[in-house]
Design an enzyme around this catalytic site. Structure first.
Site, short mmCIF file in Angstrom:
data_model
loop_
_atom_site.label_atom_id
_atom_site.label_comp_id
_atom_site.label_asym_id
_atom_site.label_seq_id
_atom_site.Cartn_x
_atom_site.Cartn_y
_atom_site.Cartn_z
N LYS A 113 0.86 -1.19 0.00
CA LYS A 113 0.00 0.00 0.00
C LYS A 113 0.89 1.24 0.00
CE LYS A 113 -2.36 1.53 3.68
NZ LYS A 113 -2.08 2.97 3.73
N ASP A 151 -3.42 4.30 -1.75
CA ASP A 151 -4.32 4.74 -0.67
C ASP A 151 -4.24 6.26 -0.54
OD1 ASP A 151 -5.73 5.03 1.74
OD2 ASP A 151 -4.04 4.35 2.96
N LYS A 155 -7.24 8.06 -0.62
CA LYS A 155 -8.54 8.42 -0.01
C LYS A 155 -9.12 9.70 -0.62
CE LYS A 155 -7.53 6.34 4.52
NZ LYS A 155 -6.08 6.08 4.44
N ASP A 200 -13.68 14.64 -2.93
CA ASP A 200 -13.79 15.96 -3.58
C ASP A 200 -15.08 15.95 -4.40
OD1 ASP A 200 -13.09 18.48 -4.82
OD2 ASP A 200 -10.98 17.99 -4.49
N THR A 232 -10.33 3.72 10.97
CA THR A 232 -10.18 2.84 12.13
C THR A 232 -9.67 3.58 13.37
OG1 THR A 232 -8.12 2.19 11.09
CG2 THR A 232 -9.90 0.63 10.97
N ARG A 291 2.81 -0.34 10.96
CA ARG A 291 3.81 -0.25 12.01
C ARG A 291 4.22 -1.57 12.67
NH1 ARG A 291 0.72 4.81 14.43
NH2 ARG A 291 -0.93 3.61 13.39
O1 C5P Z 1 0.67 1.34 11.00
P1 C5P Z 1 -0.72 0.81 10.87
O2 C5P Z 1 -0.78 -0.70 10.80
O3 C5P Z 1 -1.68 1.41 11.86
O4 C5P Z 1 -1.16 1.32 9.40
C1 C5P Z 1 -2.46 1.19 8.92
C2 C5P Z 1 -2.51 1.78 7.55
O5 C5P Z 1 -3.84 1.72 7.07
C3 C5P Z 1 -2.09 3.25 7.47
O6 C5P Z 1 -1.35 3.38 6.28
C4 C5P Z 1 -3.39 4.02 7.36
O7 C5P Z 1 -3.26 5.16 6.55
C5 C5P Z 1 -4.30 3.01 6.72
N1 C5P Z 1 -5.74 3.12 6.99
C6 C5P Z 1 -6.31 3.10 8.25
N2 C5P Z 1 -7.65 3.20 8.44
C7 C5P Z 1 -8.46 3.28 7.38
C8 C5P Z 1 -7.92 3.30 6.10
C9 C5P Z 1 -6.55 3.20 5.95
O8 C5P Z 1 -5.62 2.96 9.23
N3 C5P Z 1 -9.76 3.31 7.56
#
Ligand code: C5P
Length: 242
Positions: A35, A62, A64, A67, A118, A210
Site C-alpha cells: 500500500k 491509498d 482516499k 472531492d 479505524t 507499524r
Molecule cells: O501502522 P498501521 O498498521 O496502523 O497502518 C495502517 C494503515 O492503514 C495506514 O497506512 C493508514 O493510513 C491506513 N488506513 C487506516 N484506516 C483506514 C484506512 C486506511 O488505518 N480506515
C-alpha cells in the site's frame, strides 16, 4: 516474487522511495501487495508505484480521494492509468462522487470506499462529525451506498467486517486496516483485532504498517502475519471474493 495466496498488504508508510523499495524487496515473498499512502506518494510521486511494479508487486494506492465528483473521477482515471491494483475514495463523499470514481476506473482498477477510519471511535463520529447513527449503522450505511454506486468493496475496521459481509455479500471486497498481532502496540488505532480474527470474520485482505515496519525483524513479522491469515482463512466458512 509476491505470494498469490497471501492476504497481507503492507502499508509502506515511510518517507523515501529507497526505504520503501528496500522493505518491499525483502517482504515481497510474504505479500499480496503493498500500500502506497499519502506520505510516500506526496514525497516521491508516481515513480513509487512504478518501482513497486518493477519488483512484481501489486499496488494499493491509498490516497482516499474526497472531492467533487468531476475532480475525483479525474483523479481515479489518472491513478488507473498508473496500473494500480486498487485505490480508494471516502464513501462519505456521497453516491455521485463514488459513481464518478467507478466510471473513472472503467473496471481496470478496483475501487474501494473508505467507511469510517479505524482511528475514529463512536464518540468522535457523533461529536465531531455530527453523525446521528451509531458507528456500526453508519459503516453499514456507507458500505451499502458504496456497493450501490458500483464500487468493488470497502476499507473497514475489523469490528464491522462480519456485518458488512452479511449486508453486501461474498463478492464485495473487504480490506481491513487496524490489525494488530497479539501483544503489538495499538498506536493511534482504536478498533483493532488480530490478523487471524479479521480474516476469520470475513476480511479478504489485511493492511498492516507499524507492527511490521517497526519490528526488529520485519520479514519475520510479515511471515508470521501471513501464516496467521492462512490459518484464519482455513478456519473460516465465510464465502468471499477471490
Ligand atoms: O501502522 P498501521 O498498521 O496502523 O497502518 C495502517 C494503515 O492503514 C495506514 O497506512 C493508514 O493510513 C491506513 N488506513 C487506516 N484506516 C483506514 C484506512 C486506511 O488505518 N480506515
Amino acid at each position: 516474487m509476491p505470494d498469490p495466496t497471501s492476504r497481507l498488504i503492507v502499508a509502506l508508510d515511510v518517507p523515501t522511495l529507497s526505504e520503501a523499495t528496500d522493505l518491499a524487496r525483502r517482504l515481497a515473498p510474504h505479500l499480496a501487495g503493498v500500500k502506497i499512502g499519502s506520505q510516500l506518494f506526496t514525497a516521491e510521486g508516481p515513480r513509487a508505484v512504478h518501482a513497486m511494479h518493477d519488483l512484481g508487486l501489486r499496488v494499493f494506492l491509498d490516497l482516499k480521494f474526497h472531492d467533487i465528483p468531476n475532480t475525483v473521477g479525474g483523479a481515479v482515471a489518472a491513478a488507473t492509468s498508473l496500473g494500480v491494483w486498487m485505490l480508494n475514495v471516502h464513501a462519505s463523499g456521497g453516491p455521485a462522487m463514488m459513481a464518478a470514481a467507478a466510471t473513472g476506473a472503467g473496471g481496470r482498477t478496483l475501487v474501494l470506499g473508505v467507511t469510517v477510519l479505524t482511528s475514529v471511535e463512536e464518540k468522535d463520529l457523533q461529536a465531531t462529525l455530527g453523525t446521528v447513527r451509531t458507528l456500526r449503522d453508519h459503516v453499514l450505511h456507507l458500505a451499502r451506498e458504496a456497493k450501490a454506486a458500483g464500487l468493488d468493496g470497502v476499507v473497514a475496521s475489523p469490528h464491522e467486517i462480519a456485518d458488512i459481509r452479511q449486508a453486501c455479500g461474498p463478492g464485495f471486497l473487504i480490506v481491513t486496516p487496524g490489525v494488530r498481532p497479539a501483544g503489538a502496540e495499538r498506536g493511534d488505532q482504536r478498533r483493532v483485532m488480530t490478523p487471524g480474527e479479521a480474516i476469520r470474520a470475513g476480511a479478504d485482505y489485511v493492511v498492516v504498517g507499524r507492527p511490521i515496519l517497526a519490528a526488529k525483524d520485519p520479514v519475520e513479522a510479515a511471515q508470521r502475519i501471513t501464516d496467521e491469515c492462512r490459518l484464519g482463512r482455513a478456519e473460516s466458512r465465510e464465502p468471499r471474493a477471490e
